[in-house]
Design an enzyme around this catalytic site. Structure first.
Site, short mmCIF file in Angstrom:
data_model
loop_
_atom_site.label_atom_id
_atom_site.label_comp_id
_atom_site.label_asym_id
_atom_site.label_seq_id
_atom_site.Cartn_x
_atom_site.Cartn_y
_atom_site.Cartn_z
N HIS A 175 0.88 -1.23 0.01
CA HIS A 175 -0.01 0.07 0.08
C HIS A 175 0.90 1.29 -0.01
O HIS A 175 0.23 2.16 -0.54
CB HIS A 175 -1.06 0.13 1.45
N GLU A 213 6.22 5.08 14.02
CA GLU A 213 4.97 5.13 14.11
C GLU A 213 4.75 5.41 15.71
O GLU A 213 5.41 4.81 16.57
CB GLU A 213 4.25 3.72 14.05
N HIS A 237 7.59 -2.23 2.42
CA HIS A 237 7.44 -0.69 2.07
C HIS A 237 8.93 -0.08 2.22
O HIS A 237 8.83 0.61 1.29
CB HIS A 237 6.70 -0.20 3.30
N LYS A 338 4.52 10.07 14.68
CA LYS A 338 4.13 9.32 13.45
C LYS A 338 4.72 10.07 12.25
O LYS A 338 4.17 11.16 11.66
CB LYS A 338 2.71 9.15 13.19
C1 BG6 Z 1 1.22 -2.10 7.36
C2 BG6 Z 1 1.78 -2.92 8.71
O1 BG6 Z 1 1.64 -2.72 6.34
O2 BG6 Z 1 1.77 -0.78 7.38
C3 BG6 Z 1 1.45 -2.20 10.05
O3 BG6 Z 1 1.61 -4.12 8.70
C4 BG6 Z 1 1.90 -0.50 9.97
O4 BG6 Z 1 2.14 -2.69 10.97
C5 BG6 Z 1 1.34 0.10 8.56
O5 BG6 Z 1 1.31 0.07 10.91
C6 BG6 Z 1 1.85 1.29 8.49
O6 BG6 Z 1 1.12 2.04 7.38
P1 BG6 Z 1 0.69 3.42 7.29
O7 BG6 Z 1 0.13 3.64 5.93
O8 BG6 Z 1 0.10 3.67 8.22
O9 BG6 Z 1 2.15 4.19 7.12
#
Ligand code: BG6
Length: 483
Positions: A175, A213, A237, A338
């Site tokens: 994502h 985070e 990611h 964050k």
């Molecule tokens: C997910 C992880 O893929 O990405 C999570 O499994 C994480 O642990 C999240 O919190 C973070 O995504 P974003 O878009 O909130 O930075």
């Protein structure tokens, strides 16, 4: 918008993903006129629900999870196109019932919104009743993360999916690639002539990527305790972002060219020896702090867990462009803020000229890509402070998405769904790229498994991680960027 009809089948539709992300994204696409005229949605899950009950359930959730204000008629239109099938996703009979419902739907996008252990079995079942056949139209399968648990399991999963599905039918989601600011890295690098000539070891001292985070593991203790930060964030990611920042320019903007360049980059990540793992990779786990519980006190987490919730590492890329340039990656849960920031740290200007002035301490230029929650790009440089003497101060030039464009807030899944409907694979991970990511972290997994952490917890909730993470970078005479 594409005019070809499309049916989206969400397998595991009663779960969190559908209500939190998929439905709000589909609604945003509907609002923008980006869904096909003939769009149908079928939710399938074990829960016994009628079509009406499913629609009511979605209606209750959308108020809570919609990311923008929306026109009620658009939501109604989406709901009217929505059907539900209650059934066991691995039962041949139930999948046959799904096939029956799909008769007359030429183009079908299946979305595996299920536990990873079900990816293989469901893909097999769909294929067993011919739902993988592209004779009358296209058939695509979106696979959520995590894709595998280590290199071997990722290879096995790829082999299992590819036994019945062509690679061009498989859409592995990451994502982060749906985030505008991540896609902008490519635009920034390759749509501007200014940067490419200096994008290499001759001008760049090092690169940093921090994804921090504030949340802990929330309700996901069961999953997370078997996963940890390295698998959860770095292998996917963070490596995807690393690839965008460091890969060579593709020849075209087509999926294959971009994925080929990514593959070259990720497979060039230096394979760490066990000694390098011990020196260059720091793991951490949060203990109590800021009135928050420690990781071991979280729900579903083993009281003696040695799972890492923080990783900081130094990687190298074994190619001509990046030889000798360290890439420092850092991620963790329960950090003070964050934020996700990618920063390029350029080599300093020669300071000889300034040695007899008050400005002898030159700060190297930094280029920052703010991925989230701030969205923008920032370049820092030295400027003269007004006044009679030659004093310098670091100032910044900043581009902010919010100021430059009118952007409605989205979930990040809009582009991914839209691209999967159109058949654009660019933002999805290819089998070899996923495996290359696993191959790069496998040496770390191996050392950590053989030598479980003896000092956990080693950082307090609300702090920037264990002290060793600072030592890791300071030993190279550099500092973490304070995001
Ligand atoms: C997910 C992880 O893929 O990405 C999570 O499994 C994480 O642990 C999240 O919190 C973070 O995504 P974003 O878009 O909130 O930075």
């Amino acid at each position: 918008m594409t005019d070809a009809p499309c049916t989206l089948v969400i397998l595991g539709a009663s779960g969190d993903l559908t209500k939190r992300l998929l439905m709000p994204s589909l609604l945003n696409l509907q609002e923008e006129g980006h869904l096909p005229q003939q769009f149908k949605l079928i939710g399938m899950a074990k829960d016994a629900m009628t079509q009406e009950q499913f629609q009511n359930h979605l209606g209750e959730c959308i108020g809570q999870f919609a990311t923008r204000t929306f026109k009620p008629e658009n939501w109604q239109r989406l709901l009217q196109a929505t059907d539900y099938l209650s059934g066991d996703l691995t039962s041949p009979d139930d999948i046959r019932r799904l096939a029956k419902m799909l008769e007359g739907s030429p183009n079908v996008l299946f979305y595996l919104a299920v536990a990873p252990s079900l990816f293989g079995p469901i893909a097999d079942q769909l294929a067993a009743v011919g739902l993988n056949s592209e004779e009358g139209g296209w058939r695509r399968l979106i696979v959520e993360k995590p894709f595998g648990h280590d290199l071997k399991s990722a290879q096995e999963l790829n082999a299992r999916l590819q036994a019945h599905w062509k690679e061009s039918q498989l859409y592995r989601i990451d994502h982060y690639l749906g985030k505008e600011t991540v896609q902008n890295i490519l635009a920034f690098r390759f749509a501007n002539g200014l940067f490419e000539p200096i994008w290499n070891r001759k001008y760049i001292d090092h690169v940093q990527l921090t994804v921090a985070e504030t949340v802990g593991v929330e309700t996901r203790g069961k999953f997370y305790d078997k996963t940890g930060a390295l698998r959860d964030m770095v292998q996917n990611h963070m490596f995807q972002m690393l690839a965008y920042i460091a890969m060579d320019p593709p020849n075209t903007f087509r999926a294959q060219a971009i994925r080929d360049r990514k593959m070259e980059l990720i497979s060039a990540i230096h394979t760490l020896s066990p000694e390098e793992v011990r020196r260059w990779v720091v793991r951490g786990q949060y203990g109590p702090g800021d009135s928050l519980p420690g990781y071991r006190q979280e729900e579903y987490v083993d009281k003696n867990s040695v799972t890492e919730t923080f990783v900081a590492a130094q990687f190298h890329i074994d190619n001509w462009r990046w030889a000798g340039v360290p890439f420092f990656l850092r991620t963790g849960k329960r950090l003070p803020k964050k934020t996700a920031v990618l920063s390029i740290h350029f080599l300093p200007a020669p300071s000889i000229l300034w040695r007899d002035t008050p400005a002898h301490n030159l700060k190297p230029n930094e280029l920052l890509f703010h991925i989230q929650p701030d969205q923008g790009v920032e370049l820092s440089f030295e400027a003269k402070v007004p006044g009679p003497s030659m004093d310098l101060q670091t100032v910044t030039m900043r581009f902010s998405y919010e100021q430059a464009f009118e952007v409605g807030r989205g979930t990040g899944y809009e582009t991914l769904l839209y691209d999967a409907i159109r058949g654009d694979e660019t933002l999805f991970s290819r089998a070899d790229v996923v495996e290359a990511g696993w191959a790069a972290i496998q040496p770390i997994l191996d050392v950590w498994q053989a030598e479980p952490a003896g000092n956990f917890p080693n950082y307090s909730a609300g702090s920037w991680g264990p002290a060793e993470a600072d030592t890791l970078i300071r030993e190279t005479h550099r500092e973490w960027l304070n995001p």
